[in-house]
Enzyme design. Sequence first.
Site, short mmCIF file in Angstrom:
data_model
loop_
_atom_site.label_atom_id
_atom_site.label_comp_id
_atom_site.label_asym_id
_atom_site.label_seq_id
_atom_site.Cartn_x
_atom_site.Cartn_y
_atom_site.Cartn_z
N ARG A 1 -4.53 -19.63 10.47
CA ARG A 1 -5.20 -20.57 11.37
C ARG A 1 -5.81 -21.75 10.62
O ARG A 1 -5.83 -22.86 11.12
CB ARG A 1 -6.29 -19.82 12.12
CG ARG A 1 -6.26 -20.13 13.59
CD ARG A 1 -7.19 -19.29 14.38
NE ARG A 1 -8.08 -18.50 13.53
CZ ARG A 1 -8.79 -17.48 13.97
NH1 ARG A 1 -8.70 -17.11 15.22
NH2 ARG A 1 -9.59 -16.81 13.17
N LYS B 1 -0.05 -1.40 8.13
CA LYS B 1 -0.90 -0.43 8.81
C LYS B 1 -2.24 -1.08 9.12
O LYS B 1 -2.57 -2.05 8.44
CB LYS B 1 -1.04 0.82 7.97
CG LYS B 1 -2.21 0.80 6.97
CD LYS B 1 -2.40 2.15 6.35
CE LYS B 1 -3.72 2.77 6.64
NZ LYS B 1 -4.83 2.33 5.82
N HIS C 1 2.14 1.78 2.08
CA HIS C 1 2.28 1.39 0.67
C HIS C 1 2.44 2.59 -0.26
O HIS C 1 2.92 2.45 -1.38
CB HIS C 1 1.16 0.45 0.23
CG HIS C 1 -0.13 1.12 -0.11
ND1 HIS C 1 -1.03 1.54 0.83
CD2 HIS C 1 -0.67 1.46 -1.31
CE1 HIS C 1 -2.06 2.10 0.23
NE2 HIS C 1 -1.87 2.06 -1.06
N LYS D 1 4.92 3.42 -4.11
CA LYS D 1 4.43 3.86 -5.42
C LYS D 1 5.56 4.54 -6.18
O LYS D 1 6.26 5.38 -5.63
CB LYS D 1 3.25 4.84 -5.26
CG LYS D 1 1.97 4.18 -4.77
CD LYS D 1 0.86 5.22 -4.66
CE LYS D 1 -0.36 4.67 -3.97
NZ LYS D 1 -1.24 3.86 -4.82
N GLU E 1 -10.78 9.76 -3.84
CA GLU E 1 -11.17 8.41 -4.25
C GLU E 1 -12.63 8.40 -4.65
O GLU E 1 -13.43 9.17 -4.12
CB GLU E 1 -10.95 7.42 -3.11
CG GLU E 1 -9.50 7.30 -2.68
CD GLU E 1 -9.31 6.22 -1.62
OE1 GLU E 1 -8.93 5.11 -1.99
OE2 GLU E 1 -9.59 6.50 -0.45
N ASP F 1 -7.08 6.78 8.60
CA ASP F 1 -6.91 5.88 7.45
C ASP F 1 -5.94 6.44 6.42
O ASP F 1 -5.21 5.70 5.78
CB ASP F 1 -8.29 5.63 6.82
CG ASP F 1 -8.25 4.57 5.73
OD1 ASP F 1 -7.74 3.47 6.01
OD2 ASP F 1 -8.72 4.85 4.60
N HIS G 1 -0.44 7.98 4.86
CA HIS G 1 -0.11 8.25 3.45
C HIS G 1 0.11 9.75 3.16
O HIS G 1 1.08 10.14 2.53
CB HIS G 1 -1.22 7.73 2.54
CG HIS G 1 -1.59 6.30 2.77
ND1 HIS G 1 -0.66 5.34 3.08
CD2 HIS G 1 -2.77 5.65 2.72
CE1 HIS G 1 -1.27 4.17 3.21
NE2 HIS G 1 -2.55 4.33 3.01
N LYS H 1 -13.56 9.88 0.34
CA LYS H 1 -14.17 8.78 -0.42
C LYS H 1 -15.37 9.32 -1.18
O LYS H 1 -15.95 10.34 -0.80
CB LYS H 1 -14.68 7.71 0.55
CG LYS H 1 -13.65 7.18 1.53
CD LYS H 1 -12.77 6.13 0.90
CE LYS H 1 -11.83 5.54 1.92
NZ LYS H 1 -10.70 4.84 1.29
C1 BG6 Z 1 -5.45 2.30 2.21
C2 BG6 Z 1 -6.69 2.79 2.90
O1 BG6 Z 1 -4.36 2.33 3.10
O2 BG6 Z 1 -5.18 3.10 1.09
C3 BG6 Z 1 -7.86 2.81 1.94
O3 BG6 Z 1 -7.00 1.95 4.00
C4 BG6 Z 1 -7.53 3.57 0.69
O4 BG6 Z 1 -9.02 3.36 2.55
C5 BG6 Z 1 -6.21 3.09 0.11
O5 BG6 Z 1 -8.57 3.38 -0.24
C6 BG6 Z 1 -5.78 3.97 -1.03
O6 BG6 Z 1 -4.69 3.38 -1.67
P1 BG6 Z 1 -4.44 3.56 -3.23
O7 BG6 Z 1 -3.17 2.83 -3.47
O8 BG6 Z 1 -5.64 2.97 -3.93
O9 BG6 Z 1 -4.34 5.03 -3.46
#
Ligand code: BG6
Length: 475
Positions: free
Chosen positions: A46, A142, A172, A176, A210, A229, A234, A323
């Site tokens: 935008r 996502k 994603h 990896k 994490e 999430d 994932h 987390k």
């Molecule tokens: C994202 C989540 O899709 O993946 C995050 O929204 C998360 O909350 C992240 O931290 C983790 O990805 P990676 O590549 O750091 O393991």
Amino acid sequence: IPVDDFDLVVFGATGDLARRKILPGLYRRFTAGQIPASARIIGAARTEQDDDAFRSDARAAICEFGGAPRDEARIDDFLNLLGYVAIDAKGEGGWSELKSRMRPGTVHAFYFSVAPALFGDIAERLATNGIADAESRVVVEKPFGRDLASARALNETLARHFTEAQIYRIDHYLGKETVQNLMAVRFANILFEPLWNSQYVDHVQITVAETVGVAGRGSYYDKSGAIRDMVQNHMMQLLCLIAMEPPYHFDPDAVRDEKLKVIRALQAVPPADIVRGQYRGADADYLTDAEDPNSRTESYVAMKVCISNWRWQGTPFYLRTGKKLRARTSEIAITFKEPPHSIFDDSGSPRANQLVIRLQPNEGMNLKVMIKEPGPGGMRLVQVPLDMSFADALGSDGADMPDAYERLIMDVIRGNQTLFMRGDEVEAAWAWTDPIIKAWEDGKHRPEPYDPGSSGPEEALRLMHRDNRRWREIR
Ligand code: BG6
């Protein structure tokens, strides 16, 4: 191998994902010689700004997130590929200019790095303005919906203008290197496959831990929680790659068909098999980070998942993610059964073999095997690791491993959908997650508190102890 010449339009080009991942990733592929110097990357958002202003933002993003070494001349060469068009996703402004920037005869890809609420508007304008055609590709990020109904609605919206073969839904994790390696380990070795079933595997643990909290993105995260999430996408992908049958070929639909079968075979998870947690402490507190002092959203989830099919009946998969845990570590641990009978007297009984695939960091594999403890003390058994780190084995320090986004964007240009989620796969994953989430929505369930820097709530330990098993340590 260089990809074909392309015009890539990034909607949401001034956003966080574009700055952190998409632009730096494209830059790295460019320096690796994979992107032709004739390619065009057009930012669209935008903000009213010209090509030069966008290039200077892109330079800043590359300097911050593009990794070392920093080569000003190469950055300048890359910036020459960039252009910018101010676009009103819900209006008419900018679309004809965008059209005039697209070159005939190149691969056209449109990356929707925007809120899903805008997918429909953008898709429709791409079609009605004659910018996208039957050969174009669209890439979507996502979250792909927040439940089955919204995911279906998104699929229907996209399907109005694009066929499934044109849609690239990003998870994603599939980009990896170590996640792709799961398929290589399973299907390029004869060693594991005969044992890869409930006859020989006692249980599987999938951990994505994490150390970061949700500060700074609390308003997004609090509406998602760990299950939306991380688990629906994932972790589900990791589970599928471990559990699926061998595809007949490494081909997009062959692989995705097999993943879909796993998701469809997942049993409903009873409440007793799930533990939700929230980090609560003086130094870091979910309720402060989430900006809602009454939030019941989980920052941690652990669950026991069973797959109702011939291969896995009786072998539970334990999943946990959270987390603010003790360490950042993602791994898959396959614990085999103990040998049926020990021939060794008073020597310590044989312990179960375990294969640990480390996804990040310290990527590699570790197979625990029993050997004779060296020495004159008779036949004493000891368990030792056969350890392989990718960095040592392949002589790289990990810095040259392409980021997930680099791989995935290049696959879009190549037209390879293997590492992207198909619409039915995403819907099946939501169909399984929906009842779990629904059961929490009655407002009665408060997540268990856990200390930041710990390995999660105590309750999660009980989930395993109950089955006479233990989580691997998070470290
Ligand atoms: C994202 C989540 O899709 O993946 C995050 O929204 C998360 O909350 C992240 O931290 C983790 O990805 P990676 O590549 O750091 O393991």
